[in-house]
Design an enzyme around this catalytic site. Sequence first.
Site, mmCIF file in Angstrom:
data_model
loop_
_atom_site.group_PDB
_atom_site.id
_atom_site.type_symbol
_atom_site.label_atom_id
_atom_site.label_comp_id
_atom_site.label_asym_id
_atom_site.label_seq_id
_atom_site.Cartn_x
_atom_site.Cartn_y
_atom_site.Cartn_z
ATOM 1 N N HIS A 1 -0.788 3.198 4.961
ATOM 2 C CA HIS A 1 -1.717 3.405 4.276
ATOM 3 C C HIS A 1 -1.800 5.299 4.897
ATOM 4 O O HIS A 1 -1.959 5.474 6.688
ATOM 5 C CB HIS A 1 -3.380 2.949 4.399
ATOM 6 C CG HIS A 1 -4.514 3.608 3.130
ATOM 7 N ND1 HIS A 1 -5.068 5.265 3.390
ATOM 8 C CD2 HIS A 1 -5.031 3.552 2.076
ATOM 9 C CE1 HIS A 1 -5.971 5.922 2.811
ATOM 10 N NE2 HIS A 1 -6.187 4.558 1.549
ATOM 11 N N THR B 1 -6.397 2.094 -5.090
ATOM 12 C CA THR B 1 -6.145 1.001 -5.431
ATOM 13 C C THR B 1 -6.315 -0.132 -5.950
ATOM 14 O O THR B 1 -5.759 -0.952 -6.453
ATOM 15 C CB THR B 1 -6.153 0.218 -3.577
ATOM 16 O OG1 THR B 1 -4.943 0.822 -2.854
ATOM 17 C CG2 THR B 1 -6.041 -1.632 -3.457
ATOM 18 N N GLU C 1 0.709 -1.436 0.438
ATOM 19 C CA GLU C 1 0.309 -0.255 -0.188
ATOM 20 C C GLU C 1 0.717 0.854 0.038
ATOM 21 O O GLU C 1 2.386 1.784 0.468
ATOM 22 C CB GLU C 1 -0.853 0.317 1.454
ATOM 23 C CG GLU C 1 -1.462 1.134 1.573
ATOM 24 C CD GLU C 1 -2.547 1.626 0.711
ATOM 25 O OE1 GLU C 1 -3.448 0.279 -0.605
ATOM 26 O OE2 GLU C 1 -2.334 2.538 -0.501
ATOM 27 N N ASP D 1 1.313 0.634 -5.132
ATOM 28 C CA ASP D 1 0.317 0.346 -5.770
ATOM 29 C C ASP D 1 0.419 2.114 -6.071
ATOM 30 O O ASP D 1 -0.409 1.782 -7.217
ATOM 31 C CB ASP D 1 -0.865 0.010 -4.764
ATOM 32 C CG ASP D 1 -0.997 0.954 -3.602
ATOM 33 O OD1 ASP D 1 -0.794 1.453 -3.300
ATOM 34 O OD2 ASP D 1 -2.528 0.654 -2.859
ATOM 35 N N HIS D 2 0.862 2.564 -5.786
ATOM 36 C CA HIS D 2 0.842 3.837 -6.093
ATOM 37 C C HIS D 2 1.836 4.517 -5.091
ATOM 38 O O HIS D 2 1.644 4.198 -4.178
ATOM 39 C CB HIS D 2 -1.048 4.610 -6.303
ATOM 40 C CG HIS D 2 -1.431 4.587 -4.751
ATOM 41 N ND1 HIS D 2 -1.491 5.257 -4.251
ATOM 42 C CD2 HIS D 2 -2.314 3.448 -4.858
ATOM 43 C CE1 HIS D 2 -2.253 4.697 -2.533
ATOM 44 N NE2 HIS D 2 -3.000 4.059 -3.360
HETATM 45 C C1 GP9 Z 1 -9.271 -0.298 1.733
HETATM 46 C C2 GP9 Z 1 -7.610 -0.005 0.579
HETATM 47 C C3 GP9 Z 1 -7.619 1.359 -0.052
HETATM 48 O O1 GP9 Z 1 -9.807 -1.466 1.332
HETATM 49 O O2 GP9 Z 1 -6.831 -0.959 -0.412
HETATM 50 O O3 GP9 Z 1 -6.257 2.043 -0.737
HETATM 51 P P1 GP9 Z 1 -6.521 3.055 -1.135
HETATM 52 O O4 GP9 Z 1 -7.694 3.047 -2.875
HETATM 53 O O5 GP9 Z 1 -7.223 4.224 -0.675
HETATM 54 O O6 GP9 Z 1 -5.162 2.933 -1.729
HETATM 55 MN MN MN Z 2 -3.780 2.230 -2.081
#
Ligand code: GP9
Ligand code: MN
Length: 736
Positions: A428, A311, A262, A488-489
Amino acid sequence: MKAQNLFTFRFVNTRLGFMFLLVVLFWLKSVCAYLFNFDLNIESTFQYFFLLINPIATTIFLLGLTLYLKRPLASYITMGTVYCLLTLLLFSNVSYYREFSDFLTVATILGSKSVSAGLGEAAINLFRPYDLFFFIDLIVIPLLFFTKKIHIDQRSFRLRVSFAISTISCMLFGANLSFAEVARPELLKRMFSNDYIIKYMGISFFTVYDSYRFFKTDQVRSEASPKDLDKVKDYVREHYAAYDSNLFGIAKGRNVITIHLESFQQFLINYKLKDDQEVEHEVTPFLNEIFRSKETFSFDNFFHQVAQGKTSDAENLLESSLFGLESGSLFTQYGEENTFQAAPSILQQKLGMTSAVFHGNGGGFWNRNETYKQLGYDYFFHDKYFKINEKNSFQYGLHDKELFKQSIKYLEHLQQPFYVKYITVSNHFPYGKFHGEEDGFPFAQTNDKTINGYFATTNYLDTAIKELFDYLKASGLYDDSMIIIYGDHYGISNKRNPNLASLLDKDPEIWNDYDNAMLQRVPLMFHVPKTDIPGRTEEKGADYINHTFGGEVDVLPTLLHLLGVETKQYLQLGQDLLSPNRDQVVSFRNKSFITPDYTVLDSKIYITQGEQAGALVENPTAETENTIDQLRQKVNNQLAVSDLITTKDLLRFYGQDESGLVPVNPEKYSYKNEFEHLKKIEKQKKQDSTSLYSKNDKHSTVKLYKTKSYQDYQDEKESLLQANPESEADSNTFEQ
Ligand code: GP9
Ligand code: MN
């Protein structure tokens, strides 16, 4: 008392009074449903406030419309009908929620098979005695009319008052919506999950909004025809990059374990954070080892390509080699309806792999519980499958160490080879303090709290992954698997980047868009244990990092080729990252792009790398302009083809004769009672069962999982150092 009663009845005996009685009753029913039937993850008093106010505006508005009817009887009957329909809508959701832990959408109602499965035969089973609460007034109110306790107000109703009621309800609604947008920016645009909308805006609004979205997308879909595929096929044919035959199938037969990191950016790899004593702390020591391992395909010019779907966009890019939407999330807008030809289904059909996702958040977030069915995921282990409490979780769910640990109970029962994905969450935003035990890594010292905490949460994630690897090694799964690790980003947004600059030895004063673009790099590693990757020498310090430029859309063809699956016949928009014939053009969703030579952000052109890196090309030559135009066209084309496929749902026309794939049947999946299901398969297969548990003579491997807090690791390190001062040099656990 009597006078008061008289007053109440007198008010209820007016048309407006009767309407308000219904408003209060519906408010009461809604709030009870929110609190006792739905699991809305209320985290603050502010969110309770939304729950309490959100039914008011829409109910007044809808019931208020009936006040415009001139004839009193017609007005009362219509008002009663609207009220019954609202109650029915609310109760249908209550009932549906019991079975599916989600809310009714137009797509589910029209696709009605699963709804009837849940609400048809099981409707009686789903009924609880206290459900009468939702209907009791529908009996009592007519009785009150019959017994003349209340009666119809025969006076005509003034248009001005009706209008005032509508205006007030619109104003209330506006206030509700603006509060909600402040609490959850871009709530409607991004549609995180159905329960977010319901939590902030209420069930009636949700239904109207969902219908609007459904019919809007459905119109585009229904206008599409198989002919639309021609453009897509041309693009895919021209864009296909043949694989490197030395590497094709190098991971064939292995399990695939994907770890979704994440908000994890590439700059963290090999980064050392200085604490207030100027002592350096390696942020991700374990990932750094994997990154430079001889058994890993690692990339350092790999970019994320997500937009608002964050995500879920990353997941979509990796699973289907298609982009997310320009705005909003593809998972929430199309996930339930679209046809996909995604990794889980391809791997199941070509290699007989079982697929599963582990994610410690609610299954409805980003509409995963529906979209995964279309992707062909066999299992989805979401929050309901884990022991979650206040200590081991936060807003986005179960913390990573716990997620990995608690997943083993299920993982060991999956038939091998499997394709599993772990979606981590601890790293996150807002990267705040943890709950104590995970806490400990130093914070950075900038003016931005978000940046300061980011390193500690990534360090936590790093340790969590190390623990998972330790388990994989201890259980023997390691040697039979390929582990994919990707970010992911971004974790730090562009507007915060100037504050990050000093930590990257950059000058915040001259920080610009080019610097922001460079920070969109995220890690990507395909770790294939115990393999001799052709062309890799033994020499010490050799650099195995691949510097090709690529993005998330390129992962799926790379993965499939490593597993020995040809991809020519699929409509995938990426190119194998290990192919020597790649274009190396990385498109961002906003049409900006990066190549090894140029970084083009809107109309600005920068030099990507080399001595001139970051220089703005102010007066491009005709030749450069020409090159850029061609690149721009490529990028626009890739995005347009992606949108064509996704918004028109074109894969439904790309049949088995061309793709070689049997279409996914989402009805096959339920994501309920997964554990029982896994064990049933083991029993049926008997000695043919390939699960780790079966192979381990039906002994669980759960105990092999070891997890410790940051402080435990520090204490261990300390005592090791005291016992043997040389030991730090060989504390690397990874290279064996
Ligand atoms: C929540 C998580 C959040 O289930 O995947 O991701 P996000 O899109 O906020 O990066
Ligand atoms: Mn994410």
